[in-house]
Design an enzyme around this catalytic site. Structure first.
Site, PDB file in Angstrom:
ATOM      1  N   PRO A  97      -7.070 -48.805 -24.208  1.00  0.00           N
ATOM      2  CA  PRO A  97      -8.395 -49.442 -24.212  1.00  0.00           C
ATOM      3  C   PRO A  97      -9.356 -48.765 -23.233  1.00  0.00           C
ATOM      4  O   PRO A  97      -8.948 -48.140 -22.249  1.00  0.00           O
ATOM      5  CB  PRO A  97      -8.099 -50.882 -23.772  1.00  0.00           C
ATOM      6  CG  PRO A  97      -6.648 -51.101 -24.088  1.00  0.00           C
ATOM      7  CD  PRO A  97      -5.998 -49.752 -23.898  1.00  0.00           C
ATOM      8  N   ASP A  98     -10.633 -48.904 -23.530  1.00  0.00           N
ATOM      9  CA  ASP A  98     -11.715 -48.393 -22.678  1.00  0.00           C
ATOM     10  C   ASP A  98     -11.637 -46.880 -22.486  1.00  0.00           C
ATOM     11  O   ASP A  98     -12.126 -46.351 -21.487  1.00  0.00           O
ATOM     12  CB  ASP A  98     -11.712 -49.106 -21.311  1.00  0.00           C
ATOM     13  CG  ASP A  98     -11.887 -50.610 -21.447  1.00  0.00           C
ATOM     14  OD1 ASP A  98     -12.683 -51.035 -22.322  1.00  0.00           O
ATOM     15  OD2 ASP A  98     -11.238 -51.356 -20.708  1.00  0.00           O
ATOM     16  N   ARG A  99     -10.999 -46.210 -23.424  1.00  0.00           N
ATOM     17  CA  ARG A  99     -10.882 -44.753 -23.407  1.00  0.00           C
ATOM     18  C   ARG A  99     -10.137 -44.234 -22.165  1.00  0.00           C
ATOM     19  O   ARG A  99     -10.251 -43.066 -21.810  1.00  0.00           O
ATOM     20  CB  ARG A  99     -12.250 -44.074 -23.556  1.00  0.00           C
ATOM     21  CG  ARG A  99     -13.006 -44.565 -24.783  1.00  0.00           C
ATOM     22  CD  ARG A  99     -14.095 -43.643 -25.239  1.00  0.00           C
ATOM     23  NE  ARG A  99     -13.602 -42.360 -25.707  1.00  0.00           N
ATOM     24  CZ  ARG A  99     -13.054 -42.136 -26.898  1.00  0.00           C
ATOM     25  NH1 ARG A  99     -12.875 -43.137 -27.735  1.00  0.00           N
ATOM     26  NH2 ARG A  99     -12.669 -40.926 -27.234  1.00  0.00           N
ATOM     27  N   LEU A 100      -9.349 -45.102 -21.543  1.00  0.00           N
ATOM     28  CA  LEU A 100      -8.512 -44.680 -20.425  1.00  0.00           C
ATOM     29  C   LEU A 100      -7.135 -44.304 -20.962  1.00  0.00           C
ATOM     30  O   LEU A 100      -6.119 -44.929 -20.660  1.00  0.00           O
ATOM     31  CB  LEU A 100      -8.417 -45.789 -19.371  1.00  0.00           C
ATOM     32  CG  LEU A 100      -9.739 -46.126 -18.683  1.00  0.00           C
ATOM     33  CD1 LEU A 100      -9.562 -47.297 -17.713  1.00  0.00           C
ATOM     34  CD2 LEU A 100     -10.265 -44.901 -17.940  1.00  0.00           C
ATOM     35  N   HIS A 101      -7.121 -43.278 -21.816  1.00  0.00           N
ATOM     36  CA  HIS A 101      -5.916 -42.885 -22.533  1.00  0.00           C
ATOM     37  C   HIS A 101      -4.850 -42.335 -21.590  1.00  0.00           C
ATOM     38  O   HIS A 101      -5.151 -41.841 -20.501  1.00  0.00           O
ATOM     39  CB  HIS A 101      -6.259 -41.824 -23.587  1.00  0.00           C
ATOM     40  CG  HIS A 101      -7.449 -42.169 -24.410  1.00  0.00           C
ATOM     41  ND1 HIS A 101      -7.541 -43.341 -25.137  1.00  0.00           N
ATOM     42  CD2 HIS A 101      -8.619 -41.505 -24.627  1.00  0.00           C
ATOM     43  CE1 HIS A 101      -8.701 -43.375 -25.764  1.00  0.00           C
ATOM     44  NE2 HIS A 101      -9.380 -42.282 -25.460  1.00  0.00           N
TER      45      HIS A 101
END
Length: 197
Positions: free
Chosen positions: A174-178
């Site tokens: 989520p939130d592009r915190l891959h």
């Protein structure tokens, strides 16, 4: 995804993710985007199919006279990406590329269906052609030429193996915190580092 979730051997881990993609029923799970560059550094990319994965690396087959073949002849490095978007994963391998043995190329060529074997003779891959009819006539010519016999592998067609120097595993969060981990070859061993997304 934590480091403990990954096998310390990235080849083993890549095979696990490939097996997961097959089990998930993703379309073309062995398809990988292969990027090459010519002698001037101009890149090109296309999809190819992974045909073998082992400690030697990632094996794929093609026409040696294609654009990728010309690129690899002058700049024998490539990057491959498996875009398993249906599982929110991707894996990338980067490294030098070399032709596989004639025996390995023969083995895979003769495992292909006859139509694909004839197509390897008929298609001057990447070269301009007049129209589809021209290509269909070439197929008919080679089909007649090899009628009743085993189709030999053309000398201009065979396999390559990308020997990874790095393999990255990316897992969407989520939130592009891959989550991203990079394995880097160190001799016969590997080191691993978590990367910021």
């Amino acid at each position: 995804m934590d480091l403990d979730d990954l096998d310390p051997n990235p080849i083993v881990q890549l095979q696990r993710w490939l097996d997961d993609a097959v089990a998930e029923g993703l379309p073309h799970p062995t398809a990988m985007s292969l990027a090459t560059a010519d002698a001037d550094g101009r890149p090109s990319v296309r999809h190819v199919l992974l045909k073998r994965l082992d400690e030697r690396g990632l094996e794929f087959h093609t026409n040696y006279e294609s654009r990728k073949g010309h690129d690899l002849a002058v700049n024998p490095y490539a990057a491959a990406v498996f875009p398993w978007f249906g599982m929110w994963r991707q894996a990338t391998a980067v490294g030098p590329v070399a032709k596989v043995s004639a025996e390995d190329s023969d083995e895979y060529f003769h495992s292909r269906d006859r139509g694909s074997q004839i197509g390897a003779w008929a298609s001057p891959q990447t070269e301009p052609v007049a129209d589809r009819g021209w290509l269909e006539r070439r197929v008919a010519e080679f089909d007649a030429k090899f009628e009743g016999q085993t189709v030999p592998r053309p000398s201009h067609w065979g396999g390559y193996c990308l020997r990874p120097e790095t393999i990255d595993f990316w897992y969407s969060q989520p939130d592009r915190l891959h989550d991203r981990f990079r394995f880097t070859r160190a001799g016969d061993a590997w080191t691993v580092t978590r990367l910021a997304p």
